[in-house]
Design an enzyme around this catalytic site. Structure first.
Site, PDB file in Angstrom:
ATOM      1  N   GLY A 120      38.089  43.982  38.779  1.00  0.00           N
ATOM      2  CA  GLY A 120      37.460  43.839  39.874  1.00  0.00           C
ATOM      3  C   GLY A 120      36.045  43.779  40.218  1.00  0.00           C
ATOM      4  N   SER A 121      35.451  43.247  39.229  1.00  0.00           N
ATOM      5  CA  SER A 121      34.017  43.366  39.255  1.00  0.00           C
ATOM      6  C   SER A 121      33.325  42.431  40.594  1.00  0.00           C
ATOM      7  CB  SER A 121      33.251  42.656  38.074  1.00  0.00           C
ATOM      8  OG  SER A 121      32.102  42.848  38.041  1.00  0.00           O
ATOM      9  N   ALA A 123      34.787  41.527  43.159  1.00  0.00           N
ATOM     10  CA  ALA A 123      35.267  42.238  44.518  1.00  0.00           C
ATOM     11  C   ALA A 123      34.437  43.373  44.801  1.00  0.00           C
ATOM     12  CB  ALA A 123      36.949  42.429  44.516  1.00  0.00           C
ATOM     13  N   ASP A 165      42.524  42.695  44.534  1.00  0.00           N
ATOM     14  CA  ASP A 165      41.153  43.318  44.175  1.00  0.00           C
ATOM     15  C   ASP A 165      40.563  43.522  45.433  1.00  0.00           C
ATOM     16  OD1 ASP A 165      41.870  42.560  41.609  1.00  0.00           O
ATOM     17  OD2 ASP A 165      39.995  41.290  41.076  1.00  0.00           O
TER      18      ASP A 165
END
Length: 329
Positions: A120-121, A123, A165
């Site tokens: 979920g980078s 987000a 996310d």
């Protein structure tokens, strides 16, 4: 303009009530339910509290333009590559939300959440930046408003995000997702997990397309696997509520076997799963889209997590994170 100027509200073009804003978020991963969720099965999303994103937002004089400092881009945002457009959206959408049209910012982002690993980078960055912009404006985002702003950024990044996310990167407990409904899961005891990065980017679109192709060719078999993953997700939710770590570990092992049957694992993932199990993890599985990305392992406690993490690094993991959820103060 000096760094002191950046921190001096008297230099801003929007008044002296503006201040440096700060906010953080964290990564997330899928506990149970990846791929099956595409076909309507439930999924459990796990926050990875120790993989953090920190955003610092300092107002600057109007007309200077927004500027970003990050691992991806440092410089004026109007010269930023496409990869940081979600971050641009985080700034502009939050300003629009509060009706501000004449404020520029110097934005610093430090992220421990790797990209293309199913954590979920994008987000997490959106969550931190939107909240930090609000803080710089002396405002606080309501939970649903914050979610919608993160989702707006995620649409820029991914097109049609599910919202998993966006929920996971701001949650402090597992999140249950089913038929569009999202709700937190109560925990009967603390649970300690280790996340290990294979160092290989996940290939989610490729894996999803491969499962779709298998489903089109043999829907009865694939639907059976999907149903079993959904049943494991429901069982896992029960183990979380009951505080049953042994039971949760067994569901994780079973889920990895089913995902392997769908051909979304890889040699790298299987090697790390094997290393975690050899270190007596209660359960271990791939997490996320697969064919790269990360492995998730369940430990009995923090000391055991340290041993598992060391074993995973010894087996080639590029990085590990340990996260405990439901810890009592």
């Amino acid at each position: 303009m000096t760094s002191n100027d950046l921190d001096n509200p008297a230099t801003t073009g929007a008044g002296t009530n503006r201040r440096t804003g700060r906010a953080s978020s964290h990564g997330k991963t899928i506990l149970i339910g990846e791929h099956a969720v595409v076909y309507g099965a439930p999924a459990l999303v796990l926050p990875v509290l120790d993989a953090t994103v920190v955003a610092t937002v300092t107002p600057v004089s109007s007309g200077h333009g927004h500027r970003l400092e990050s691992a991806v881009h440092t410089g004026p945002l109007d010269l930023a590559p496409a990869a940081v457009m979600p971050t641009v959206t985080a700034i502009t959408a939050t300003l629009r939300h509060f009706g501000i049209t004449d404020q520029d910012f110097h934005v610093r982002v430090h992220s421990d959440v790797p990209t293309a690993r199913g954590m979920g980078s994008s987000a997490a960055v959106a969550a931190a930046v939107t909240a930090a912009v609000a803080d710089a404006l002396g405002e606080t985002l309501a939970a649903e408003a914050h979610h919608e702003l993160i989702q707006e950024c995620e649409r820029v990044a991914h097109g049609r995000p599910s919202g998993l996310d966006a929920r996971g990167v701001v949650a402090d407990a597992p999140v249950w997702f089913e038929a569009g409904r999202i709700e937190p899961v109560e925990l009967g005891a603390p649970f300690t997990f280790v996340v290990a990065d294979t160092g290989v980017p996940g290939h989610t679109r490729e894996a999803v397309a491969a499962v779709r192709e298998r489903h089109d060719a043999d829907p009865v078999t694939v639907d059976g696997v999907i149903d079993r993953i959904g049943a494991l997700a429901r069982r896992a939710r029960g183990t979380l509520v009951d505080g049953d770590a042994q039971g949760l570990g067994a569901t994780m092992d079973a889920a990895h076997d089913l995902l392997t049957a769908l051909d979304v694992s890889s040699d790298d993932l299987d090697r790390l799963v094997g290393a975690a199990r050899a270190a007596d993890a209660l359960g271990a599985k791939l997490t996320g889209g697969g064919r790269g990305g990360c492995v998730l392992a369940l430990a009995t406690d923090g000391e055991h997590a340290d041993r598992i993490a060391a074993a995973l690094r010894g087996a080639g993991a590029a990085a590990t994170w340990t996260t405990t959820i439901g810890a009592r103060a």
